[in-house]
Design a protein around this motif. Structure first.
Motif, short mmCIF file in Angstrom:
data_model
loop_
_atom_site.label_atom_id
_atom_site.label_comp_id
_atom_site.label_asym_id
_atom_site.label_seq_id
_atom_site.Cartn_x
_atom_site.Cartn_y
_atom_site.Cartn_z
N GLY A 275 0.82 -1.21 0.00
CA GLY A 275 0.00 0.00 0.00
C GLY A 275 0.85 1.26 0.00
N TYR A 276 0.56 2.19 -0.92
CA TYR A 276 1.30 3.45 -1.01
C TYR A 276 0.57 4.52 -0.23
CZ TYR A 276 3.26 7.73 -2.99
OH TYR A 276 3.85 8.95 -3.15
N PHE A 277 1.34 5.29 0.62
CA PHE A 277 0.74 6.39 1.36
C PHE A 277 1.40 7.73 1.05
CE2 PHE A 277 -2.24 7.06 4.92
CZ PHE A 277 -2.03 8.41 5.13
N ALA A 278 2.73 7.79 1.06
CA ALA A 278 3.43 9.05 0.83
C ALA A 278 4.84 8.75 0.34
CB ALA A 278 3.48 9.89 2.11
N SER A 279 5.52 9.76 -0.22
CA SER A 279 6.89 9.56 -0.68
C SER A 279 7.61 10.90 -0.70
CB SER A 279 6.90 8.94 -2.09
OG SER A 279 6.31 9.82 -3.03
N THR A 280 8.95 10.83 -0.78
CA THR A 280 9.77 12.02 -0.94
C THR A 280 10.97 11.66 -1.81
OG1 THR A 280 10.90 13.83 0.22
CG2 THR A 280 11.18 11.63 1.13
N LEU A 281 11.39 12.59 -2.65
CA LEU A 281 12.51 12.37 -3.56
C LEU A 281 13.80 12.62 -2.79
CD1 LEU A 281 12.69 11.61 -6.57
CD2 LEU A 281 13.06 14.03 -7.07
N LEU A 282 14.64 11.57 -2.65
CA LEU A 282 15.90 11.71 -1.92
C LEU A 282 16.96 12.39 -2.78
CD1 LEU A 282 16.04 8.21 -0.20
CD2 LEU A 282 15.08 10.33 0.67
N SER A 283 16.99 12.06 -4.06
CA SER A 283 17.89 12.69 -5.02
C SER A 283 17.34 12.36 -6.39
CB SER A 283 19.32 12.16 -4.86
OG SER A 283 19.38 10.77 -5.14
N GLU A 284 17.98 12.80 -7.42
CA GLU A 284 17.49 12.54 -8.77
C GLU A 284 17.47 11.03 -9.03
OE1 GLU A 284 18.31 13.84 -13.42
OE2 GLU A 284 19.53 14.65 -11.80
N GLY A 285 16.29 10.50 -9.23
CA GLY A 285 16.15 9.08 -9.54
C GLY A 285 16.02 8.18 -8.35
N VAL A 286 16.02 8.69 -7.10
CA VAL A 286 15.91 7.84 -5.90
C VAL A 286 14.75 8.37 -5.06
CG1 VAL A 286 17.03 6.96 -3.83
CG2 VAL A 286 18.36 7.34 -5.91
N LEU A 287 13.87 7.45 -4.66
CA LEU A 287 12.63 7.80 -3.99
C LEU A 287 12.50 6.99 -2.70
CD1 LEU A 287 10.15 9.62 -4.83
CD2 LEU A 287 9.04 7.51 -5.57
N ALA A 288 12.05 7.65 -1.63
CA ALA A 288 11.68 6.96 -0.39
C ALA A 288 10.15 6.94 -0.31
CB ALA A 288 12.27 7.64 0.83
N ILE A 289 9.58 5.75 -0.10
CA ILE A 289 8.13 5.58 -0.12
C ILE A 289 7.66 5.09 1.25
CG2 ILE A 289 6.20 4.31 -1.15
CD1 ILE A 289 7.84 4.12 -3.71
N GLY A 290 6.66 5.75 1.81
CA GLY A 290 6.02 5.30 3.03
C GLY A 290 4.78 4.48 2.69
N THR A 291 4.69 3.27 3.24
CA THR A 291 3.60 2.36 2.91
C THR A 291 2.60 2.27 4.07
OG1 THR A 291 4.63 0.34 3.78
CG2 THR A 291 5.24 1.02 1.54
N TYR A 292 1.45 1.64 3.77
CA TYR A 292 0.43 1.42 4.80
C TYR A 292 0.86 0.34 5.79
CZ TYR A 292 -3.36 4.18 2.70
OH TYR A 292 -4.14 5.20 2.24
N PHE A 293 1.47 -0.75 5.27
CA PHE A 293 1.63 -1.96 6.10
C PHE A 293 3.09 -2.40 6.27
CE2 PHE A 293 -2.49 -2.73 3.77
CZ PHE A 293 -3.29 -2.34 4.82
N ASP A 294 4.04 -1.93 5.45
CA ASP A 294 5.39 -2.49 5.45
C ASP A 294 6.48 -1.46 5.59
OD1 ASP A 294 4.62 -5.23 5.17
OD2 ASP A 294 4.09 -4.82 3.09
N GLY A 295 6.23 -0.36 6.28
CA GLY A 295 7.28 0.59 6.59
C GLY A 295 7.71 1.42 5.39
N ILE A 296 9.04 1.59 5.24
CA ILE A 296 9.63 2.47 4.23
C ILE A 296 10.34 1.65 3.17
CG2 ILE A 296 11.29 4.34 3.84
CD1 ILE A 296 10.79 5.18 6.74
N VAL A 297 10.11 1.99 1.90
CA VAL A 297 10.80 1.35 0.77
C VAL A 297 11.63 2.42 0.08
CG1 VAL A 297 10.55 0.14 -1.42
CG2 VAL A 297 8.96 -0.34 0.44
N ILE A 298 12.93 2.14 -0.12
CA ILE A 298 13.81 3.05 -0.87
C ILE A 298 14.07 2.41 -2.22
CG2 ILE A 298 16.07 4.16 -0.93
CD1 ILE A 298 15.99 4.23 2.11
N THR A 299 13.80 3.14 -3.29
CA THR A 299 13.83 2.56 -4.63
C THR A 299 14.33 3.59 -5.63
OG1 THR A 299 12.44 1.64 -6.37
CG2 THR A 299 11.42 3.21 -4.90
#
Length: 724
Positions: free
Chosen positions: A246-270
């Protein structure tokens, strides 16, 4: 052979990178530190590194030393925050209000509302999101989109939608319809997102010149191909992961790298190509797996808003291979000057010189270094040019104290050294003390007269007080005795409540663990059968899907129970009949629902002012039960929802002609995890949750059921009723 070797090497490298975030890289700030409650709704930070958090009490500010709560009008909560570097403001979106925080020379941070007019207050409820642009600031609100330019507000008549600006394009994503491009004031539909889910797009990010990524809450990621104006699924591992998490929020860490906050599984860095770099959840130290917002500060730290407080990840230490922006040098700030412990002067943003016409008995200068960690030791060095001119350690963390300074002109300077960071840039402020000589003589004479008068008054007061001390003491003893008796009664009631809650928690933990483990054991057994059997795998897969769906239903109902228990009621206006129709539109595709005649007997103009989420949860559970337990032998199956206005509130009736409940099972039907039959496909939480919601809304519930004839649930709930 070469291809296999390359694949193994790639998997090995991925395994080394993945999982580098560990508990030693994470700090947590719970309610015991912030002293502001638990739920954190939003995060923002300014150019100095001061952190701002949206909470149910307003805006929580952390400057590296102290936590301060800025209240909003009416004591409402802040739901969204964004920092505006152009205007040097923190934009705030709350319940029934939006505006900004500005720096004030008198009260430090001051909230300026832009929604105080009766026209604006009448037209919106809660701010969903804020978009800061170079010329304007946009607030996405359920009732419309509000555009602020030069502090004047213009309302765009686009309701139930999110608003994004990406690479020159303005997107509008409706929660109940298509995704649009806003061009020259016209909405141009580009994708009917309701085909996949009744949800809006939560975020849009530029992938490359021709493609934008569309993030949905539970249906993964999609691509908007600009040249062809087509939208199609994003075939990357990230999309599959977000469908589950589940996607809830995100922030751009740098060009091409994203940190995503999920509903059920914490933070995904991609990266934006869908390759997962790392993932962090409660097992690694986060306070919660549900992330509502993320913010990267100036020092390479990722701040996460959770249901239980704040978690901070040091990305520079955890993932040194990430191409993060350069870590900035900390800047010490002078936050306040307190004179004689009873008046406060906050220096302005330019730290203009201060002038004192009377000598302060005590001067406290307070300072902080944003970016430092609240639980980490740090050393401040301060000096007062014009007095001693030598760097000395501050006697207290964040405070330098000077007593009886003589007349003169001074420059106060301060800097800090924080473990793991370089020495900060220093802060300074100039001030002058110039007290005329004759004020000392006048003050001395006044002090002598005041002392003599005070002595006489003291003797007189003691004499008068001694005469009446016996009566007052007797009255005090009687009063304290009554208070002790009252406290005993209150403690007895509290102990009874604690015993009930403890018993309920024991049942909840035992039954939920039992019901969670049972489907998992079934799935493991089916997997073993599939391994042992070479045929009929479809049957086993179907059985596994059934167990997984049952597990999913249980988790959803547990989540609903926890949210109902934690969240305070939020009042809003809504049409009851429209809300009931909305519930049916979400349930009409359940198995066997198509053979059921759904009837609603509610007046069109009946408007309630109450907690809409809890009402919807209550009706959803009752209608779901009626669908699941209908009598398939009857050709005229029906579910009837009736609402009438009574003197004590609203009288709601949900009635069906389904299977009914045998009389011996009815006394326990509202118990946690109680199922009248072990063959039931339910979790046993539905009617328990209904009872909890009704109790929380100070209502009353009654159930009448005849086996093989049907069931009727009658609920009386207090609610403010409006008619249009």
């Amino acid at each position: 052979m070469r291809l296999i070797l390359c694949t193994l090497i790639l998997e090995l490298v991925t395994g080394i990178v993945y999982g580098q975030i560990s508990p030693r890289h994470i700090k947590t700030y719970g309610p015991e530190v912030t002293k502001s409650g638990q739920v954190i709704n939003a995060i923002a930070s300014d150019t100095n590194g001061v952190m701002f958090f949206g909470i149910d009490k307003g805006v929580l500010v952390y400057d590296g030393e102290t936590w301060e709560v800025i209240s909003l009008p009416g004591g409402v909560g802040a739901q969204s925050l964004e920092y505006d570097s152009i205007r040097n403001r923190i934009w705030v979106g709350g319940l029934h209000t939006f505006g900004y925080l500005c720096y004030d020379s008198v009260v430090h941070y001051r909230y300026i509302s832009l929604s105080d007019t009766e026209y604006l207050r009448r037209h919106f409820n809660q701010v969903w999101g804020i978009l800061v642009g170079s010329k304007s600031v946009t607030f996405a609100i359920e009732e419309g989109i509000y555009v602020v330019r030069n502090d004047s507000v213009r309302v765009m008549d686009i309701s139930n939608a999110y608003y994004f600006e990406v690479d020159g394009l303005s997107y509008v994503s409706s929660t109940r319809g298509p995704l649009y491009i806003l061009h020259e004031g016209k909405l141009i539909p580009i994708w009917d997102q309701s085909e996949i889910a009744n949800q809006a797009v939560y975020q849009i990010v530029k992938l490359d010149r021709d493609n934008h990524l569309l993030f949905t809450p539970f249906d993964g990621v999609f691509v908007h191909h600009l040249p062809t104006k087509r939208v199609f699924p994003y075939l990357a591992p990230l999309s599959k992961l977000l469908k589950k998490s589940g996607y809830f929020a995100s922030t751009l860490l740098s060009e091409g790298v994203l940190a995503i906050g999920t509903y059920f599984d914490g933070i995904v860095i991609t990266d934006l190509h869908g390759n997962v770099i790392d993932q962090c959840d409660q097992r690694k130290g986060l306070l919660s797996n549900g992330i509502s917002d993320l913010e990267l500060d100036r020092f390479g730290k990722l701040w996460a808003a959770t249901d239980y407080g704040i978690s901070v990840i040091d990305l520079v230490a955890a993932l040194p291979q990430l191409p993060l922006p350069p870590r900035q040098k900390p800047q010490t700030l002078i936050t306040a000057i307190v004179v004689n412990q009873d008046s406060t002067i906050y220096p302005s943003a330019k730290l203009t010189p201060l002038f004192f016409g009377r000598r302060p008995g005590q001067l406290d200068i307070r300072f902080s270094t944003p970016g430092s960690e609240y639980l980490t030791s740090r050393q401040y060095l301060a000096r007062l040019d014009g007095y001693d001119g030598v760097w000395r350690p501050a006697t207290s963390i964040g405070i330098a104290t000077y007593s009886q300074l003589p007349n003169g002109t001074y420059t106060f300077r301060v800097k800090s050294k924080i473990i793991g960071l370089e020495e900060s840039s220093e802060a300074s402020i100039n001030f002058t003390i110039h007290e005329p000589w004759y004020l000392f003589i006048v003050d001395a004479g006044l002090y002598i007269l005041a002392a003599v008068g005070l002595g006489g008054l003291l003797i007189l007061a003691v004499t008068v007080r001694l005469r009446g001390s016996r009566n007052k003491l007797a009255q005090l003893v009687a009063k304290k005795t009554a208070e002790i008796e009252l406290h005993k009664q209150e403690l007895s009631a509290i102990n009874a409540d604690l015993l009930r809650v403890n018993e309920e928690l024991d049942i909840f933990l035992y039954r939920s663990s039992h019901d969670l483990i049972a489907p998992i054991k079934s799935i493991k057994g089916l997997i073993q059968l599939m391994k042992a059997s070479a045929v009929d795998s479809d049957k086993y897969i179907q059985l596994m899907e059934d167990r997984i769906e049952r597990l999913e239903r249980l988790l959803i109902e547990i989540s609903m129970y926890v949210k109902n228990a934690k969240a305070a009621p939020i009042k809003s206006s809504f049409g009851l009949k429209d809300m009931i129709r909305e519930v049916w539109s979400e349930l009409e595709f359940m198995p066997e629902a198509d053979r059921t005649n759904f009837e609603v007997d509610v007046a069109d103009g009946l408007i309630l002012v109450c907690d809409r989420k809890r009402w919807k949860m209550l009706i959803t559970n009752l209608v779901t039960n009626s669908i699941k337990y209908q009598d398939k032998s009857k050709s005229n199956a029906f579910i009837r929802v009736t609402a009438t206005e009574e003197s004590d509130g609203l009288h709601l009736v949900v009635e069906d002609n389904g299977q009914g409940i045998q009389a011996e099972y009815q006394p326990r039907i509202f118990d946690m995890f109680y199922r009248a039959s072990e063959s039931s496909s339910g979790t046993g939480l539905g009617l328990f949750l209904v009872k909890k919601i009704v109790d929380g809304l100070k209502g009353d519930i009654r159930l009448e059921s005849t086996y093989r004839a049907g069931t009727k649930v009658e609920i009386t709930l207090p609610a403010q009723i409006e008619r249009v």
